[in-house]
Design a protein around this motif. Sequence first.
Motif, short mmCIF file in Angstrom:
data_model
loop_
_atom_site.label_atom_id
_atom_site.label_comp_id
_atom_site.label_asym_id
_atom_site.label_seq_id
_atom_site.Cartn_x
_atom_site.Cartn_y
_atom_site.Cartn_z
N MET A 103 22.95 -37.62 -28.84
CA MET A 103 23.65 -37.78 -27.55
C MET A 103 23.04 -36.83 -26.53
N HIS A 104 22.83 -37.33 -25.32
CA HIS A 104 22.29 -36.50 -24.24
C HIS A 104 23.34 -36.37 -23.13
N VAL A 105 23.58 -35.14 -22.69
CA VAL A 105 24.60 -34.83 -21.68
C VAL A 105 23.94 -34.24 -20.45
N LEU A 106 24.36 -34.69 -19.29
CA LEU A 106 23.97 -34.07 -18.02
C LEU A 106 25.19 -33.39 -17.43
N MET A 107 25.12 -32.07 -17.24
CA MET A 107 26.20 -31.32 -16.60
C MET A 107 25.85 -31.08 -15.13
N VAL A 108 26.80 -31.38 -14.24
CA VAL A 108 26.62 -31.20 -12.81
C VAL A 108 27.68 -30.21 -12.32
N ALA A 109 27.23 -29.12 -11.69
CA ALA A 109 28.17 -28.07 -11.30
C ALA A 109 27.65 -27.32 -10.07
N ALA A 110 28.52 -26.50 -9.50
CA ALA A 110 28.13 -25.64 -8.38
C ALA A 110 27.65 -24.28 -8.86
N GLU A 111 28.07 -23.88 -10.06
CA GLU A 111 27.76 -22.54 -10.57
C GLU A 111 27.13 -22.64 -11.96
N ASN A 112 26.36 -21.59 -12.30
CA ASN A 112 25.74 -21.53 -13.62
C ASN A 112 25.24 -20.11 -13.85
N ASP A 113 25.92 -19.38 -14.71
CA ASP A 113 25.56 -17.98 -14.93
C ASP A 113 24.31 -17.82 -15.79
N ALA A 114 23.68 -18.92 -16.19
CA ALA A 114 22.37 -18.82 -16.84
C ALA A 114 21.30 -18.47 -15.81
N LEU A 115 21.64 -18.59 -14.53
CA LEU A 115 20.73 -18.24 -13.43
C LEU A 115 21.27 -17.02 -12.70
N PRO A 116 20.38 -16.19 -12.15
CA PRO A 116 20.83 -14.98 -11.46
C PRO A 116 21.61 -15.30 -10.19
N GLY A 172 32.96 -17.68 -10.36
CA GLY A 172 34.15 -17.71 -11.21
C GLY A 172 33.83 -18.13 -12.63
N GLY A 173 34.89 -18.48 -13.36
CA GLY A 173 34.76 -18.79 -14.77
C GLY A 173 33.96 -20.05 -15.07
N VAL A 174 33.87 -20.98 -14.10
CA VAL A 174 33.09 -22.19 -14.35
C VAL A 174 31.64 -21.84 -14.67
N THR A 205 35.74 -32.11 -15.77
CA THR A 205 36.52 -30.92 -16.11
C THR A 205 37.16 -30.34 -14.85
N VAL A 206 38.47 -30.17 -14.90
CA VAL A 206 39.21 -29.49 -13.83
C VAL A 206 39.34 -28.03 -14.22
N HIS A 207 38.63 -27.16 -13.52
CA HIS A 207 38.72 -25.73 -13.79
C HIS A 207 39.83 -25.08 -12.96
N ASN A 208 40.02 -25.57 -11.74
CA ASN A 208 41.05 -24.98 -10.87
C ASN A 208 41.61 -26.06 -9.96
N THR A 216 44.35 -1.60 -17.24
CA THR A 216 43.25 -2.16 -16.46
C THR A 216 43.57 -3.58 -16.01
N SER A 217 42.87 -4.02 -14.98
CA SER A 217 42.98 -5.40 -14.52
C SER A 217 41.69 -5.76 -13.79
N VAL A 218 41.10 -6.90 -14.15
CA VAL A 218 39.85 -7.37 -13.56
C VAL A 218 40.03 -8.82 -13.16
N GLY A 219 39.74 -9.15 -11.90
CA GLY A 219 39.85 -10.55 -11.49
C GLY A 219 39.84 -10.71 -9.99
N ARG A 220 39.66 -11.94 -9.54
CA ARG A 220 39.70 -12.25 -8.12
C ARG A 220 41.10 -11.98 -7.57
N LEU A 221 41.16 -11.42 -6.37
CA LEU A 221 42.45 -11.18 -5.72
C LEU A 221 42.87 -12.42 -4.95
N THR A 222 43.66 -13.24 -5.61
CA THR A 222 44.24 -14.43 -5.00
C THR A 222 45.70 -14.47 -5.41
#
Length: 512
Positions: free
Chosen positions: A1-14, A19-21, A169-172, A329-335
């Motif tokens: 099976m071959h999957v194409l993921m389409v997103a705005a973010e990707n932490d594999a890149l600098p 966010g978590g996505v 996927t609905v992340h938020n 401690t607490s770490v996260g976006r202030l929303t």
Amino acid sequence: MHVLMVAAENDALPNAKVGGVADVVRDCPKALVEKGLSVDVVIPDYGFDYLERHHIGVVHVPFAGQMQKLDVWKLANSDEGVTQLLISHWEFSRHNGAVYCNDEPGRPFATDASKFALFNAAVCEALLQGLIRTPDVVHLHDWHSACVALLLKTDSRYRKLAHLFLAYTVHNLALQGIRPFKGDSSSLEAWFPSLGYNGERLCDPRYFDCFNPMRTAINLVDKVHLVSPTYCQEVLRPSDAEKGFFGGEGLEADLQAAYEQGRVVGILNGCEYPGMKLDDISLASLYQHAENALFQWMAKSPVLDSSYYIAHQRLLKFKTQPFSGPLVTSVGRLTDQKALLLRQPYDKGLVLDELCQRLKQYNGYMIILGSGDAELEQIMTSVMARQENLLFLKGYAHFVGEYMYHLGDLFLMPSSFEPCGISQMLAMRAGQPCLVHGVGGLRDTVEHHVSGFSFHGESLASQSYELVTSFSDALELKKSQPEQWCAICEQAKNARFTWQSVAEGYLSGLYQ
């Protein structure tokens, strides 16, 4: 099976993470490859021309009344069977590498919606021309990729691709990318003037003259994924902000219909094990990284920000007058998602004031790392000025967060809603138990008095009271029952939420 993921973010890149996505798009493809799948990941090129990459080809996309030229690239260092793809256009990189932009009041999402609509159109065109290999599954992430579903399912130009299986996927759910249907340069008909569409399926349920990308994807795709089992149930109910419940955010009817059709699945996100290895896990190292971050933030403006000044003074005090009690401690976006309860009134101050006062009784102190909503930043700064055992670091610094996960005694995450959450997993991984609001992914990861602590409440007032009470109970348990506390820490550290189990869930429940 071959999957194409389409997103705005990707932490594999600098610098492609906000966010978590970005963590999901970085880690999940590797787990899918281990299951025998092949995965391509494509995001916009926010200015990655310094990376080694190969030019695949050019696509010409009719967009906003003009023919736009975009370049498709493959990164040379794509590893572990995951192919990293980029699509370049001046519109994507003109914001100094920023993933998202802030628009003036009255035009929310305007810049980003146009940018991602163009990106989505380019993805469809690249698929049509074979520059991106045809997948068995197109996996879309959040509203930023929703126009891929719109075009593949409604634009006759892409009729030969209409059979592709679409997972979404609905992340938020709180961010839906809503724009007008017409009458604005950032509107559906401005982007795709010749597109024929059924407005009843695409419109926002509250603003009928507006296009809702997230609702569009939910109604058009084959499977909808919520990122935890509990959140999957919560979004089927309407939100009631006055009572402190955040559910479907206006899309509950569409999600209920999709759920009844068997198109909705709740699969918890994962976490990487083991985590980052730190050279010197000590308060001295944490303080040094915090001071370095403060200096960097201060240097960005010729005018000294009062928050940074107070934080630096407080940091100096922490160094010279150390506390003997617990570190919270607490770490996260202030929303409001993360901090609504902390700013609720309590006694003569706010909930956060009360937590600091309760913590003071145990000679403890608190460090909060995060930025976001300007009003919340100011509230945090004001409480820091009043409470001598609170250090608020207005910004994000990766190493500061990592040291906080390892050095804290109790992690505070009283989110009003939490689709999945990653911070609690990172704290637990480091052996730090969490105090959480028992909603969404927090409920699915933290077991009360086993691997951490949780609270509930049927209104904002009762949630605030339960948060303060649970906070005191946790501090007292640490002081008076050290063996039980150590057992809870050990359970937190041994808890596992792996990407391998996520990949299995995708294969059995999302990709078919």
